[in-house]
Design a protein around this motif. Structure first.
Motif, PDB file in Angstrom:
ATOM      1  N   UNK A 239     -10.934  41.160 -38.029  1.00 37.94           N
ATOM      2  CA  UNK A 239     -10.542  39.850 -38.547  1.00 37.94           C
ATOM      3  C   UNK A 239     -10.318  40.013 -40.043  1.00 37.94           C
ATOM      4  N   UNK A 240      -9.110  39.659 -40.488  1.00 37.64           N
ATOM      5  CA  UNK A 240      -8.758  39.843 -41.891  1.00 37.64           C
ATOM      6  C   UNK A 240      -8.862  38.552 -42.701  1.00 37.64           C
ATOM      7  N   UNK A 241      -8.637  37.416 -42.056  1.00 43.60           N
ATOM      8  CA  UNK A 241      -8.727  36.133 -42.759  1.00 43.60           C
ATOM      9  C   UNK A 241      -8.975  35.025 -41.742  1.00 43.60           C
ATOM     10  N   UNK A 242      -9.730  34.015 -42.174  1.00 37.78           N
ATOM     11  CA  UNK A 242     -10.029  32.851 -41.345  1.00 37.78           C
ATOM     12  C   UNK A 242      -9.786  31.614 -42.196  1.00 37.78           C
ATOM     13  N   UNK A 243      -8.980  30.703 -41.671  1.00 32.47           N
ATOM     14  CA  UNK A 243      -8.697  29.468 -42.404  1.00 32.47           C
ATOM     15  C   UNK A 243      -8.766  28.287 -41.450  1.00 32.47           C
ATOM     16  N   UNK A 244      -9.569  27.319 -41.812  1.00 34.91           N
ATOM     17  CA  UNK A 244      -9.665  26.117 -40.995  1.00 34.91           C
ATOM     18  C   UNK A 244      -8.397  25.301 -41.166  1.00 34.91           C
ATOM     19  N   UNK A 245      -7.829  24.869 -40.048  1.00 37.77           N
ATOM     20  CA  UNK A 245      -6.626  24.050 -40.065  1.00 37.77           C
ATOM     21  C   UNK A 245      -6.955  22.701 -40.691  1.00 37.77           C
ATOM     22  N   UNK A 246      -6.048  22.176 -41.465  1.00 39.24           N
ATOM     23  CA  UNK A 246      -6.272  20.892 -42.136  1.00 39.24           C
ATOM     24  C   UNK A 246      -5.200  19.886 -41.739  1.00 39.24           C
ATOM     25  N   UNK A 247      -5.582  18.640 -41.710  1.00 36.88           N
ATOM     26  CA  UNK A 247      -4.649  17.562 -41.465  1.00 36.88           C
ATOM     27  C   UNK A 247      -4.484  16.775 -42.755  1.00 36.88           C
ATOM     28  N   UNK A 248      -3.250  16.565 -43.150  1.00 39.60           N
ATOM     29  CA  UNK A 248      -2.967  15.803 -44.355  1.00 39.60           C
ATOM     30  C   UNK A 248      -2.318  14.489 -43.929  1.00 39.60           C
ATOM     31  N   UNK A 249      -2.929  13.380 -44.344  1.00 44.92           N
ATOM     32  CA  UNK A 249      -2.405  12.064 -43.990  1.00 44.92           C
ATOM     33  C   UNK A 249      -1.581  11.523 -45.150  1.00 44.92           C
ATOM     34  N   UNK A 250      -0.350  11.208 -44.875  1.00 43.06           N
ATOM     35  CA  UNK A 250       0.538  10.655 -45.896  1.00 43.06           C
ATOM     36  C   UNK A 250       0.811   9.185 -45.602  1.00 43.06           C
ATOM     37  N   UNK A 251       0.969   8.388 -46.643  1.00 44.54           N
ATOM     38  CA  UNK A 251       1.301   6.983 -46.409  1.00 44.54           C
ATOM     39  C   UNK A 251       2.740   6.880 -45.908  1.00 44.54           C
ATOM     40  N   UNK A 252       3.084   5.781 -45.260  1.00 41.33           N
ATOM     41  CA  UNK A 252       4.462   5.601 -44.799  1.00 41.33           C
ATOM     42  C   UNK A 252       5.418   5.539 -46.001  1.00 41.33           C
ATOM     43  N   UNK A 253       6.688   5.877 -45.793  1.00 41.26           N
ATOM     44  CA  UNK A 253       7.645   5.910 -46.908  1.00 41.26           C
ATOM     45  C   UNK A 253       7.766   4.605 -47.680  1.00 41.26           C
ATOM     46  N   UNK A 254       7.549   3.492 -47.009  1.00 42.04           N
ATOM     47  CA  UNK A 254       7.711   2.207 -47.669  1.00 42.04           C
ATOM     48  C   UNK A 254       6.454   1.751 -48.418  1.00 42.04           C
TER      49      UNK A 254
END
Length: 80
Positions: free
Chosen positions: A61-76
């Motif tokens: 195992x060379x690298x381990x990264x926890x997946x992240x969720x990024x929440x963005x506001x709606x365009x308006x």
């Protein structure tokens, strides 16, 4: 009754020359393999939140990264 920690999605970079062996060891360590990309040595898994140190300790195992969720506001939405 003790609550177990939730599973987390983890992206793992492994030695491409040992790909199948390392994936087998990840599964033995309790990882649920969701995606495999042997050509680039990438494995996407789901593991118990406390299982990251055990995965990091696997030889190959060379690298381990926890997946992240990024929440963005709606365009308006107003800028914050």
């Amino acid at each position: 009754m003790q609550q177990s920690k939730p599973d987390v999605r983890v992206n793992i970079v492994v030695d491409p020359d040992r790909f199948d062996t390392v994936v087998g060891e990840l599964i033995e360590a309790g990882a649920q393999v969701e995606e495999r990309s042997p050509a680039i040595g990438m494995v996407c898994t789901r593991i118990a939140a406390g299982g990251v140190p055990a995965v990091e300790a696997i030889d190959g195992v060379q690298a381990v990264e926890q997946d992240r969720t990024i929440h963005l506001p709606p365009p308006e939405a107003d800028l914050q």
